[in-house]
Design a protein around this motif. Structure first.
Motif, PDB file in Angstrom:
ATOM      1  N   GLN A 126       0.922  -1.255   0.004  1.00 51.47           N
ATOM      2  CA  GLN A 126      -0.124  -0.047   0.059  1.00 51.47           C
ATOM      3  C   GLN A 126       0.817   1.223   0.048  1.00 51.47           C
ATOM      4  O   GLN A 126       2.079   1.155   0.268  1.00 51.47           O
ATOM      5  CB  GLN A 126      -0.820  -0.215   1.147  1.00 51.47           C
ATOM      6  CG  GLN A 126      -2.073  -1.144   1.271  1.00 51.47           C
ATOM      7  CD  GLN A 126      -2.706  -1.201   2.559  1.00 51.47           C
ATOM      8  OE1 GLN A 126      -2.481  -0.323   3.466  1.00 51.47           O
ATOM      9  NE2 GLN A 126      -3.863  -1.794   2.545  1.00 51.47           N
ATOM     10  N   GLY A 127       0.222   2.354  -0.378  1.00 49.39           N
ATOM     11  CA  GLY A 127       0.841   3.574  -0.378  1.00 49.39           C
ATOM     12  C   GLY A 127       2.211   3.821  -1.063  1.00 49.39           C
ATOM     13  O   GLY A 127       2.144   3.416  -2.154  1.00 49.39           O
ATOM     14  N   GLN A 128       3.240   4.356  -0.460  1.00 49.65           N
ATOM     15  CA  GLN A 128       4.388   4.714  -1.271  1.00 49.65           C
ATOM     16  C   GLN A 128       5.197   3.383  -1.734  1.00 49.65           C
ATOM     17  O   GLN A 128       5.706   3.328  -2.800  1.00 49.65           O
ATOM     18  CB  GLN A 128       5.365   5.719  -0.325  1.00 49.65           C
ATOM     19  CG  GLN A 128       6.621   5.877  -0.849  1.00 49.65           C
ATOM     20  CD  GLN A 128       6.515   6.869  -2.031  1.00 49.65           C
ATOM     21  OE1 GLN A 128       5.612   7.654  -2.314  1.00 49.65           O
ATOM     22  NE2 GLN A 128       7.554   6.768  -3.218  1.00 49.65           N
ATOM     23  N   GLN A 129       5.037   2.431  -0.951  1.00 51.72           N
ATOM     24  CA  GLN A 129       5.529   0.949  -1.087  1.00 51.72           C
ATOM     25  C   GLN A 129       4.973   0.441  -2.416  1.00 51.72           C
ATOM     26  O   GLN A 129       5.742  -0.089  -3.365  1.00 51.72           O
ATOM     27  CB  GLN A 129       5.579   0.092  -0.037  1.00 51.72           C
ATOM     28  CG  GLN A 129       6.336  -1.084  -0.311  1.00 51.72           C
ATOM     29  CD  GLN A 129       6.301  -1.989   0.931  1.00 51.72           C
ATOM     30  OE1 GLN A 129       5.347  -2.375   1.260  1.00 51.72           O
ATOM     31  NE2 GLN A 129       7.683  -2.463   1.336  1.00 51.72           N
ATOM     32  N   ARG A 130       3.756   0.703  -2.368  1.00 50.07           N
ATOM     33  CA  ARG A 130       2.852   0.142  -3.695  1.00 50.07           C
ATOM     34  C   ARG A 130       3.314   0.785  -5.071  1.00 50.07           C
ATOM     35  O   ARG A 130       3.497   0.464  -6.167  1.00 50.07           O
ATOM     36  CB  ARG A 130       1.501   0.323  -3.497  1.00 50.07           C
ATOM     37  CG  ARG A 130       0.282  -0.393  -4.466  1.00 50.07           C
ATOM     38  CD  ARG A 130      -1.022   0.035  -4.341  1.00 50.07           C
ATOM     39  NE  ARG A 130      -1.927  -0.683  -5.171  1.00 50.07           N
ATOM     40  CZ  ARG A 130      -2.372  -1.870  -5.426  1.00 50.07           C
ATOM     41  NH1 ARG A 130      -2.077  -2.635  -4.541  1.00 50.07           N
ATOM     42  NH2 ARG A 130      -2.960  -2.102  -6.388  1.00 50.07           N
ATOM     43  N   LEU A 131       3.549   2.413  -4.762  1.00 52.26           N
ATOM     44  CA  LEU A 131       4.182   3.129  -5.937  1.00 52.26           C
ATOM     45  C   LEU A 131       5.362   2.591  -6.586  1.00 52.26           C
ATOM     46  O   LEU A 131       5.620   2.513  -7.590  1.00 52.26           O
ATOM     47  CB  LEU A 131       3.880   4.453  -5.730  1.00 52.26           C
ATOM     48  CG  LEU A 131       2.671   5.332  -5.550  1.00 52.26           C
ATOM     49  CD1 LEU A 131       2.659   6.821  -5.029  1.00 52.26           C
ATOM     50  CD2 LEU A 131       1.678   5.245  -6.792  1.00 52.26           C
ATOM     51  N   GLU A 132       6.295   2.349  -5.659  1.00 57.49           N
ATOM     52  CA  GLU A 132       7.692   1.789  -5.682  1.00 57.49           C
ATOM     53  C   GLU A 132       7.793   0.465  -6.633  1.00 57.49           C
ATOM     54  O   GLU A 132       8.286   0.449  -7.598  1.00 57.49           O
ATOM     55  CB  GLU A 132       8.574   1.747  -4.471  1.00 57.49           C
ATOM     56  CG  GLU A 132       8.752   3.115  -3.915  1.00 57.49           C
ATOM     57  CD  GLU A 132       9.688   3.382  -2.442  1.00 57.49           C
ATOM     58  OE1 GLU A 132       9.610   1.971  -2.044  1.00 57.49           O
ATOM     59  OE2 GLU A 132       9.768   4.278  -2.146  1.00 57.49           O
ATOM     60  N   TYR A 133       6.934  -0.447  -6.152  1.00 57.80           N
ATOM     61  CA  TYR A 133       6.655  -1.784  -6.634  1.00 57.80           C
ATOM     62  C   TYR A 133       5.893  -1.351  -8.027  1.00 57.80           C
ATOM     63  O   TYR A 133       6.429  -2.527  -8.911  1.00 57.80           O
ATOM     64  CB  TYR A 133       5.964  -2.531  -5.534  1.00 57.80           C
ATOM     65  CG  TYR A 133       6.679  -2.903  -4.557  1.00 57.80           C
ATOM     66  CD1 TYR A 133       7.965  -3.450  -4.643  1.00 57.80           C
ATOM     67  CD2 TYR A 133       6.154  -3.337  -3.265  1.00 57.80           C
ATOM     68  CE1 TYR A 133       8.834  -3.944  -3.467  1.00 57.80           C
ATOM     69  CE2 TYR A 133       6.658  -3.885  -2.232  1.00 57.80           C
ATOM     70  CZ  TYR A 133       8.035  -4.131  -2.320  1.00 57.80           C
ATOM     71  OH  TYR A 133       8.794  -4.591  -1.387  1.00 57.80           O
ATOM     72  N   SER A 134       5.130  -0.679  -8.197  1.00 56.47           N
ATOM     73  CA  SER A 134       4.402  -0.397  -9.564  1.00 56.47           C
ATOM     74  C   SER A 134       5.235   0.061 -10.560  1.00 56.47           C
ATOM     75  O   SER A 134       5.481  -0.482 -11.562  1.00 56.47           O
ATOM     76  CB  SER A 134       3.297   0.501  -9.367  1.00 56.47           C
ATOM     77  OG  SER A 134       2.238  -0.018  -8.529  1.00 56.47           O
TER      78      SER A 134
END
Length: 359
Positions: A126-134
């Motif tokens: 979720q959140g920033q980590q999800r953006l990084e993985y995306s």
């Protein structure tokens, strides 16, 4: 694009002929590989899942900044019509066509596993980590792998193609492979230290051969030095816990170089004489590395403790070594190790026994 009304997908490419067979080259993005490539068990060996996982980890490591990672071309057979436009250098394939992988099934499966791994991370974060993985997932999907395509081969021809690609190739030795490998941190350190550490320069590190004869005065091969360093740092030659990282690399490199200095200052000056000492044997060098790791983690390593190795009799004729992972050959008058793994542990345990729990 097709006069038959089929849905065609185009890739930039080139067309050639090889031994009378039509051959094409192109680049296929990771994100669409699964739509076109497949593996036919009749023309492939059994998949090695451990190797697939290793390649997937290698690919995931490759999306980190600064890492040097490469994947060579996959060879496949197109089981359907191919159209090639010489004017535009476009290769067009029916979207329903399957291409059978003849060489590179582990690379293909590794790419799929890497994509699946990153997709799961996106879905479960979720959140920033999800953006990084995306962002990492998009980077992976946009990557492309070269594909060499043979047009309309029979199954017998595909089997022969697999044979020729895999069995006629000359696989490089482990030391040669390591010589050109910069992705493994332990290998990188070994290559740097062999050119920087005065003791290693003095004794010499062989970078081509896999083993050394008694006449050869170089101390060890590159793969042995790599494993010795891994044993010193992690206690194993695999380091599955990633003790060595990019962040602590320089600190460990300085420490290992100093340990090598201290080690060879207490070993015999002619320790590279394999006819006299067991030190120049791969099992012994790695066993010493594992023993140093023991001193670091269990005995609070000090110069005094490491200097205890000076009192060890390293000659083949020392009865201590008979049974320490090897046996004494009365004809050759030397210790012979049946296997490196057993020898490493045998030397390691014998050094603890000889020097006591604390030296």
């Amino acid at each position: 694009m097709s006069s038959f009304g089929a849905i065609m997908v185009s890739f930039p490419g080139a067309a050639h002929r090889q031994f009378g067979k039509q051959i094409y080259t192109t680049l296929i993005p990771f994100g669409v590989m699964e739509r076109f490539l497949m593996v036919d068990d009749d023309v492939q060996r059994k998949l090695n899942k451990r190797r697939v996982k290793s390649i997937a980890n290698y690919i995931l490591m490759g999306i980190k900044d600064g890492n040097l990672c490469f994947l060579s071309a996959i060879t496949a057979t197109c089981r359907g019509p191919i159209q090639y436009n010489e004017a535009t250098n476009q290769l067009s394939i029916d979207i329903s066509t399957q291409m059978s992988v003849n060489d590179g099934q582990h690379r293909f499966a590794g790419v799929k596993m890497a994509l699946d791994t990153m997709r799961r991370k996106v879905d479960t974060s979720q959140g920033q980590q999800r953006l990084e993985y995306s962002e990492k997932l998009k980077k992976l999907e946009d990557m492309a792998i070269p594909v060499v395509i043979f047009g309309n081969l029979t199954k017998v021809m595909e089997q022969q193609l697999f044979h020729d690609l895999n069995l006629l190739a000359n696989k490089p030795t482990k030391s040669v492979s390591l010589k050109f490998d910069n992705s493994d941190l332990y290998n990188a350190m070994a290559k740097e230290l062999k050119n920087e550490n005065e003791w290693l320069i003095r004794f010499g590190i062989e970078t081509e051969r896999t083993s050394l004869s008694e006449r050869n005065r170089e101390l060890m091969v590159l793969s042995t030095l790599r494993n010795m360093i891994s044993f010193i740092i992690s206690g194993t030659d695999k380091d599955s816990n990633a003790v060595l990282t990019l962040e602590n690399y320089n600190t460990w490199k300085t420490d290992v170089s100093e340990l090598i200095d201290k080690l060879f200052s207490v070993l015999p000056e002619d320790c590279n004489d394999r006819s006299r000492y067991i030190i120049g044997l791969a099992a012994t060098i790695q066993g010493i590395g594992k023993y140093i790791n023991y001193l670091i983690n269990k005995e609070n390593l000090s110069d005094e403790k490491l200097s205890g190795l000076k009192k060890v009799d390293w000659k083949h004729t020392n009865p201590h070594w008979n049974g320490a992972g090897g046996t004494f050959d009365p004809v050759k008058e030397r210790i012979v190790f049946g296997g490196t793994g057993g020898g490493v542990n045998g030397i390691y345990m014998k050094l603890i026994e000889i020097n006591g729990p604390s030296i």
